[in-house]
Design an enzyme around this catalytic site. Structure first.
Site, PDB file in Angstrom:
ATOM      1  N   TYR A  94      -1.913  -0.279  11.063  1.00 34.59           N
ATOM      2  CA  TYR A  94      -1.713  -1.033   9.795  1.00 34.59           C
ATOM      3  C   TYR A  94      -0.696  -0.938   8.719  1.00 34.59           C
ATOM      4  CZ  TYR A  94      -3.031  -1.433   4.854  1.00 34.59           C
ATOM      5  OH  TYR A  94      -2.931  -1.939   3.565  1.00 34.59           O
ATOM      6  N   THR A 136       0.806  -0.993   0.044  1.00 35.82           N
ATOM      7  CA  THR A 136      -0.017   0.115   0.009  1.00 35.82           C
ATOM      8  C   THR A 136       0.854   1.188   0.083  1.00 35.82           C
ATOM      9  OG1 THR A 136      -1.553   1.215   1.396  1.00 35.82           O
ATOM     10  CG2 THR A 136      -0.090  -0.090   2.503  1.00 35.82           C
ATOM     11  N   ASP A 137       0.385   2.364  -0.663  1.00 39.29           N
ATOM     12  CA  ASP A 137       0.994   3.694  -0.241  1.00 39.29           C
ATOM     13  C   ASP A 137       1.058   4.396   0.756  1.00 39.29           C
ATOM     14  OD1 ASP A 137      -1.752   4.317  -0.132  1.00 39.29           O
ATOM     15  OD2 ASP A 137      -1.536   5.833  -1.911  1.00 39.29           O
ATOM     16  N   GLU A 138       0.039   3.620   1.813  1.00 38.54           N
ATOM     17  CA  GLU A 138       0.140   4.059   3.068  1.00 38.54           C
ATOM     18  C   GLU A 138       1.506   3.964   3.969  1.00 38.54           C
ATOM     19  OE1 GLU A 138      -3.479   3.622   5.635  1.00 38.54           O
ATOM     20  OE2 GLU A 138      -4.600   3.192   3.670  1.00 38.54           O
ATOM     21  N   LYS A 153       2.233  -3.289   7.258  1.00 39.59           N
ATOM     22  CA  LYS A 153       2.673  -3.315   5.809  1.00 39.59           C
ATOM     23  C   LYS A 153       3.992  -2.927   5.516  1.00 39.59           C
ATOM     24  CE  LYS A 153       0.313  -4.622   2.936  1.00 39.59           C
ATOM     25  NZ  LYS A 153       0.435  -5.921   2.271  1.00 39.59           N
TER      26      LYS A 153
END
Length: 351
Positions: free
Chosen positions: A158, A133-135, A162
């Site tokens: 989260y 994810t870009d998060e 990741k």
């Protein structure tokens, strides 16, 4: 015929990926733990299809993964398996560490051992694709976009979990030579999305005449990516990506959250007007912001475009209209999902 082991293939992105791959003649071994967001209803059209083998299990079960690899000898492993909702990670971060970090480590160890045992032709063609994810990059200001060189700065349990899984994938490539690929995607939307996420949540609550909760002032910005475009990008990365590399996947569709909500309201007003004639935007309610809410995400996907020739086919306007239509036509799917523990309530408010 290509054979791929897909983990998390009953989830939102994984399920869409599996459906498209099987339609294109790929044989899929689908390993999913069927936690709250995993839904076999998404795969109902594949029942009885010899090209789809579903296995109920956990990616951290090394013996199970090893047996699947030995039996089916896949050409690639595509790892979607993850706990993936920021709000849930605020309420219970331990589950995210267990699945996204410990589980990914177990998967990598089993895949590494299998890959080392392969004869050269199979070994040279094997790939491990990790979907992230870009998060992991944190939050942007008003300008700029995340590139593959952006330093990691995760701000939620989260995204931290990741980020840890990404680092493990990188380490297994550089330490053991495992032929890995990693992708970082922006916010996906489209069919089969679990109803706790923004777009399907707003659709369902709007149809029910309920308040439409918008965090803070609604100006948090996300880059929206139609799930079908994402699946095609993953296929391109598997086929043509350079081993050991990371590729960002974005939709070139930055929108403020309030803009997304208002667009959904307008589309529903056109397709399913309220009985009292009032616009559904009147249901919008601003609520206390999510703890640690990242302000803006935006993806620079030029590496993927320049090296592999991928670009999104859907504009946000096309994709959101197709998504709204899908939910209107598949309310039975939504009803079965909501038979579980989730009831469209707000989660992730623990400070």
């Amino acid at each position: 015929m290509a054979t791929w082991l897909v983990t998390g293939g009953a989830g939102f992105i994984g399920g869409n990926f599996v459906l498209r791959a099987v339609a294109d003649g790929v044989r899929i071994i689908n390993l999913d733990a069927l936690t709250y967001a995993g839904n076999l209803d998404t795969l109902s059209s594949l029942e009885g299809n010899a090209h789809h083998v579903f296995v109920h299990g956990d990616i951290g079960n090394r013996a199970l993964v090893a047996s699947l690899l030995a039996e089916h000898r896949p050409d690639a492993v595509v790892n979607f398996a993850a706990e993936s909702h920021v709000d849930r990670s605020i309420d219970g971060p331990g589950a995210f560490v267990q699945t996204n970090v410990v589980g990914t480590l177990g998967l990598l160890e089993a895949v590494r051992d299998h890959w080392c045992s392969l004869p050269d032709p199979e070994r040279n063609g094997f790939r491990f694709l990790h979907v992230s994810t870009d998060e992991v990059y944190g939050s942007l200001g008003e300008g700029g976009r995340f590139t593959e060189a952006t330093p990691y700065a995760p701000n939620s349990p989260y995204s931290a979990s990741k980020a840890a899984s990404d680092h493990l994938v990188r380490a297994f490539h550089h330490t053991y030579g495992l032929p890995t690929l990693t992708t970082h995607c922006s916010n996906n939307y489209g069919p089969y999305h679990f109803p706790e996420k923004l777009i399907p949540l707003i659709i369902q609550r709007a149809l029910a005449g309920e308040a439409l909760p918008v965090y803070g002032d609604g100006t948090n910005v996300r880059d929206w990516l139609f799930v079908g475009d994402h699946c095609m990008a993953l296929r391109d990365v598997l086929k043509k990506g350079r081993v050991g590399e990371t590729y960002n996947v974005g939709g070139n569709a930055e929108r403020r959250n309030i803009e997304v909500v208002e667009t959904i309201c307008r589309l529903l007003d056109e397709r399913r007007p309220r009985a009292d004639g009032r616009p559904r935007s009147s249901q919008v309610t601003f609520v206390a912001d999510r703890p640690g809410h990242d302000r803006r995400y935006a993806i620079d996907a030029s590496k993927l475009r320049d090296e592999l020739g991928w670009e999104p086919r859907y504009t946000f306007e096309q994709g959101i209209a197709e998504t709204v239509d899908w939910y209107l036509e598949n309310q039975d799917w939504v009803a079965r999902v909501l038979d579980g523990s989730y009831r469209l309530e707000r989660i992730g408010i623990r400070a």
